[in-house]
Design an enzyme around this catalytic site. Structure first.
Site, PDB file in Angstrom:
ATOM      1  CB  SER A  79      -1.242  -0.116   1.177  1.00 25.60           C
ATOM      2  OG  SER A  79      -2.061   1.042   1.690  1.00 25.60           O
ATOM      3  CD  GLU A  80      -1.183   3.850  -3.092  1.00 31.35           C
ATOM      4  OE1 GLU A  80      -1.148   2.912  -3.181  1.00 31.35           O
ATOM      5  OE2 GLU A  80      -2.331   4.551  -3.277  1.00 31.35           O
ATOM      6  CG  ASN A  81      -0.682   3.667   3.784  1.00 33.31           C
ATOM      7  OD1 ASN A  81      -0.687   3.029   2.714  1.00 33.31           O
ATOM      8  ND2 ASN A  81      -0.846   3.668   5.119  1.00 33.31           N
ATOM      9  N   GLY A  82       3.154   2.995   2.913  1.00 34.58           N
ATOM     10  CA  GLY A  82       4.116   2.938   3.597  1.00 34.58           C
ATOM     11  C   GLY A  82       3.970   1.498   4.326  1.00 34.58           C
ATOM     12  CB  SER A  98       6.282   3.978  -0.471  1.00 32.77           C
ATOM     13  OG  SER A  98       4.870   3.667  -1.455  1.00 32.77           O
TER      14      SER A  98
END
Lengths: 218, 233
Positions: free
Chosen positions: A45-48, A87
């Site tokens: 998930s690109e938020n980390g 990320s």
């Protein structure tokens, strides 16, 4: 015709053993529910976070552990957390194997629009522009037509673009299609859907070669 | 040990004036500098340019500064969950620069690392590329994006020490490390501030050199935007 879960189920078949996968918000998120349990896959998930697990049990939610849809989640053994620049290094650097995202429109040249309707709605592109500009394996999950019954598979996108020439495969409630230099190549029909119905719902050039098989969802 | 500790939230925002550009960490409401934001509202500074991935929700996070009309321009990647934001943007009261999320992170990191600009494929062929230099590398097109220039960066970490070393927790890390040292002054707020020597140097995520001020936040609400759970069966 498929519902949203059906689309997710069909896309799940594209997920292979050893894949790192980024799932967009909406239908793509559902794909995680249908991935075979005899293969090893990690969701990014690109938020980390890499190694995302299911939603937490009630009472175990942690405000510090969410996905890009801002939903509370859990992590699986082997998971890791990282900052946003790292990320997107994973994404831009092509370390993520498969990206699945939603769209408002896709063109027969593989352009995608999914972040803005001028004058009406502007939510922002989030990570979508980085994802589509970099990933080599992008599957779009969407309904074949919009709420007014108009085709979302067009000759040219009418909305502001998210990326150009990047979409390779599309799974809709009606069909599985591949983007080729000649247009949308019809690969599979959804259960009970005819080629004629797909043709009617597709504004862009549709290539139909031979008998088009029905999707196998198991 | 160079001591970065400050004792009050008033000292944290000291020097912030009208028309400044601020970076604020967080993703949605996760990992936002809650205490600094609340104090910026009290301080009443106006015409701010805020660089932050999101704009909070109507009644929390940066939404509080928006409600008081303290923000002139927002630089964000996604603004979906804030009705007041959308209203101010569509009416033209608020200037908005929507930026791809990875580009936003890298524009912070570039400022931190001393790069004036970088090429990225994100946004090529879209509105984002308008007015920007583009260039081909190895058969693929890229656009030139510049590092941010900001006056203050307000970040939130889980633990920190008096030397300014920071440790983050979970996905509350997000943009916070990228913003440390990316502005003229970086102010870190932490849930737990310990004396120097108590953090294991092996576990430090951001070294204190990137931080000018550190304080322990008085309280953290840590609001959850989407509470999603599963049943125990």
């Amino acid at each position: 015709m498929l519902d949203k879960n059906g689309i997710a189920k069909r896309i799940a078949k594209e997920v292979q053993d050893g894949y790192y996968v980024n799932l967009g918000i909406g239908i793509p998120t559902l794909v995680a529910n249908f991935v075979r349990d005899d293969i090893e896959v990690e969701f990014q998930s690109e938020n980390g976070v890499l190694g995302m697990g299911p939603f937490p049990f009630e009472g175990e939610e942690d405000a510090d552990i969410i996905n890009a849809g801002k939903q509370t989640i859990t992590t699986l053994p082997g998971a890791s957390f990282f900052d946003s620049a790292t990320s997107f290094a994973m994404i831009r650097g092509k370390h993520v194997d498969l990206t699945i995202l939603g769209a408002m429109e896709v063109s027969e040249e593989g352009d995608i629009a999914n972040w803005k309707i001028p004058g009406k709605m502007v939510k922002g592109m989030g990570g979508a522009m980085d994802l589509v500009a970099s990933a080599e394996n992008i599957i779009v999950a969407m309904m074949h037509t919009n709420k007014r019954g108009e085709s979302k598979l067009l000759k040219k996108c009418s909305l502001p673009l998210t990326g150009v020439g990047c979409v390779k495969k599309i799974v809709t409630n009606l069909a599985v299609l591949e983007v080729t230099p000649e247009g949308f190549k019809l690969l599979e029909r959804a259960p009970g859907v005819s080629v004629a119905e797909i043709k009617k719902a597709t504004e862009g050039n549709l290539l139909i070669e031979g008998d088009i098989p029905e999707m196998q969802l198991i | 040990m160079i001591n970065k500790k400050i004792n009050t939230v008033q000292q944290a925002v000291a020097g912030v004036t009208d028309n400044m550009t601020l970076m604020l960490g967080g993703f949605g409401l996760c990992g936002i500098p809650e205490n600094a934001i609340a104090e910026l509202v009290k301080l009443g500074v106006k015409n701010l340019t805020c660089i932050s991935n999101n704009a909070g929700v109507d009644d929390f996070g940066l939404g509080l500064l928006l409600q008081e009309r303290q923000i002139k321009k927002m630089i964000s990647s996604y603004v979906g969950e804030n009705d007041e934001f959308e209203r101010q943007m569509l009416s033209g009261e608020l200037d908005v620069e929507l930026t791809p999320q990875g580009t936003l992170a890298e524009k912070c990191r570039a400022a931190q690392a001393g790069f004036p600009a970088f090429y990225t494929p994100a946004g090529y062929g879209t509105e984002v590329a308008e007015g920007k230099e583009s260039r081909e590398f190895n058969g693929k097109m890229y656009i030139l994006e510049k590092a941010y220039e900001a006056d203050f960066a307000f970040v939130k970490a889980w633990k920190g020490d008096e030397a300014g070393n920071l440790i983050f927790k979970g996905t509350a890390r997000n943009f916070n490390p990228c913003m440390c040292g990316a502005a003229k002054i970086t102010v870190a707020e932490v849930e737990e501030l310990v004396p120097a020597g108590e953090l294991d140097p092996n576990q430090v995520h951001i070294p204190g050199i990137f931080v000018q001020r550190i304080f322990q936040g008085e309280k953290y609400e840590k609001r959850i935007e989407q509470r999603t759970v599963r049943s125990r069966e």
